[in-house]
Design an enzyme around this catalytic site. Structure first.
Site, short mmCIF file in Angstrom:
data_model
loop_
_atom_site.label_atom_id
_atom_site.label_comp_id
_atom_site.label_asym_id
_atom_site.label_seq_id
_atom_site.Cartn_x
_atom_site.Cartn_y
_atom_site.Cartn_z
N GLY A 1 8.55 -1.78 11.50
CA GLY A 1 8.60 -3.06 10.82
C GLY A 1 8.90 -2.93 9.34
O GLY A 1 9.58 -3.78 8.74
N ASP A 2 8.40 -1.86 8.74
CA ASP A 2 8.66 -1.63 7.31
C ASP A 2 10.13 -1.27 7.07
O ASP A 2 10.73 -1.70 6.07
CB ASP A 2 7.76 -0.51 6.79
CG ASP A 2 6.30 -0.90 6.80
OD1 ASP A 2 6.00 -2.09 6.67
OD2 ASP A 2 5.45 0.00 6.96
N GLN B 1 -0.77 -6.62 8.96
CA GLN B 1 -2.13 -6.45 9.46
C GLN B 1 -3.17 -7.03 8.52
O GLN B 1 -4.35 -7.12 8.86
CB GLN B 1 -2.42 -4.97 9.70
CG GLN B 1 -2.38 -4.09 8.45
CD GLN B 1 -1.03 -3.44 8.23
OE1 GLN B 1 0.02 -4.02 8.52
NE2 GLN B 1 -1.05 -2.22 7.72
N ASN C 1 6.84 2.86 2.77
CA ASN C 1 7.80 2.82 3.88
C ASN C 1 8.96 1.86 3.60
O ASN C 1 10.12 2.16 3.89
CB ASN C 1 7.09 2.38 5.16
CG ASN C 1 6.00 3.33 5.59
OD1 ASN C 1 5.94 4.48 5.15
ND2 ASN C 1 5.12 2.87 6.46
N SER D 1 -15.92 13.82 21.70
CA SER D 1 -15.09 14.67 20.84
C SER D 1 -13.78 14.93 21.56
O SER D 1 -13.77 15.15 22.78
CB SER D 1 -15.82 15.99 20.56
OG SER D 1 -14.99 16.86 19.81
N SER E 1 0.81 -1.22 0.00
CA SER E 1 0.00 0.00 0.00
C SER E 1 0.84 1.27 0.00
O SER E 1 1.98 1.30 0.48
CB SER E 1 -0.91 0.02 1.23
OG SER E 1 -0.13 0.02 2.42
N PHE F 1 -9.30 3.65 9.24
CA PHE F 1 -8.56 3.43 8.00
C PHE F 1 -9.52 3.35 6.82
O PHE F 1 -10.48 2.59 6.83
CB PHE F 1 -7.74 2.13 8.07
CG PHE F 1 -6.92 1.87 6.83
CD1 PHE F 1 -5.78 2.62 6.57
CD2 PHE F 1 -7.28 0.88 5.93
CE1 PHE F 1 -5.02 2.40 5.42
CE2 PHE F 1 -6.54 0.65 4.78
CZ PHE F 1 -5.40 1.41 4.53
N LEU G 1 10.54 -9.22 17.13
CA LEU G 1 10.09 -9.24 18.53
C LEU G 1 10.17 -7.87 19.19
O LEU G 1 10.26 -7.77 20.41
CB LEU G 1 10.94 -10.23 19.33
CG LEU G 1 11.05 -11.65 18.76
CD1 LEU G 1 12.08 -12.46 19.55
CD2 LEU G 1 9.69 -12.35 18.78
N GLY G 2 10.16 -6.80 18.39
CA GLY G 2 10.24 -5.46 18.95
C GLY G 2 11.56 -5.24 19.67
O GLY G 2 12.64 -5.51 19.15
#
Length: 298
Positions: A251-252, A168, A52, A36, A8, A116, A220-221
């Site tokens: 991640g990208d 995702q 990315n 709001s 994307s 999204f 794993l971050g």
């Protein structure tokens, strides 16, 4: 050497709410929710997985070829890619829809509410993968469902080894379809959560998946990443970021580095180590495409 990046292109609108969502939302009134939020901080970024990943790969000196769709409002993104020296031959602009857009609101506790709109991304299957001698490797990143299915088949038919990176988009596919993706792919890249879901839906363990491809990468971050090869795994420590500002696009950035290494025939371990460095670099900056390379790639 070039890398074909199917995924994307999107605009990310990031809004900062200085309070806490929990203080504004009454649990007993969720059936009549009407709230709001005042957001003094607002930032619009170029994003989307293909954009990315291409950005990271270009920083490293690679030749990214994004294959994606933009909408009637996408001219600015197209011009940005050209300014960065990224080829846009495979980027279509569709006049009847808007570019994919994510609206992300973050509170002071880093909780997020995201909306999204897929827009042009839902029509990405209009692009077709063709054989190209310059393309050494590819990636199927999150995109429209039909596009991910068709582009994976087309890459395999064109003889392009590719990374299956469902991200995702993974929940869109059942076990049979995911097993087909793995069968077509040369490598698989997921984060820890996605890896668990992939295993549950396919009925395969990580070791079993890794035996069907050239390599399985599980990020794993802050704990680094797992590299699986022929049923065996090793965990590589994360690179330490200068500071932690924004994980969006981390991640990208990692996957851009992965493609750079795969293009050059590096070992899986070396690819992952560069990925860890790129992830640490990105996380120290706001937005997915606002960092510059501050180390030498050797």
């Amino acid at each position: 050497m070039a890398a074909l990046i199917c995924g994307s292109l999107a605009f990310d609108t990031i809004m900062g709410f200085e309070g806490r969502f929990a203080d504004q939302i009454l649990p007993q009134q969720l059936h009549i929710l009407n709230v709001s939020f005042l957001v003094p901080g607002l930032r619009r970024d170029f994003g989307g997985c293909a954009g990315n990943i291409a950005y990271a790969l270009k920083l490293l000196g690679g030749d990214p070829r994004p294959m994606a769709t933009l909408g009637s409002d996408g001219e600015a993104y197209l011009e940005r890619l050209r300014t960065l020296g990224i080829r846009t031959d495979a980027v279509q602009v569709l006049s009847e829809v808007y570019t994919a857009q994510a609206m992300i609101m973050t509170d002071r506790d880093n909780n997020q509410i995201t909306a999204f709109h897929p827009g042009a991304m839902a029509l990405a299957h209009r692009n077709r993968v063709l054989a190209d001698e310059a393309v050494r490797v590819g990636i199927i990143a999150p995109d429209g469902r039909e596009a991910m299915l068709e582009h994976a088949e087309q890459m395999a038919a064109a003889g392009i080894p590719f990374v299956f990176d469902p991200g995702q988009g993974l929940p869109m596919f059942d076990g049979e379809t995911l097993r087909r993706f793995v069968g077509l792919a040369s490598w698989v890249a997921v984060n820890d959560y996605e890896g668990q879901m992939l295993c549950e839906r396919t009925g395969w363990s990580k070791a079993q998946i890794s035996r069907q491809v050239r390599g399985l990468f599980v990020t794993l971050g802050a704990q680094g990443c797992e590299v699986w090869e022929q049923g065996q795994s090793q965990t590589l420590a994360a690179a330490k970021p200068r500071e932690v500002r924004d994980p969006t696009g981390c991640g990208d950035a990692w996957r851009g580095a992965l493609l750079y290494g795969l293009e050059r025939g590096w070992s899986l371990e070396r690819c992952a180590q560069l990925g860890n460095r790129m992830g640490a670099l990105k996380v120290a900056h706001d937005g997915p495409q606002n960092y510059t390379l501050d180390f030498s790639v050797a």
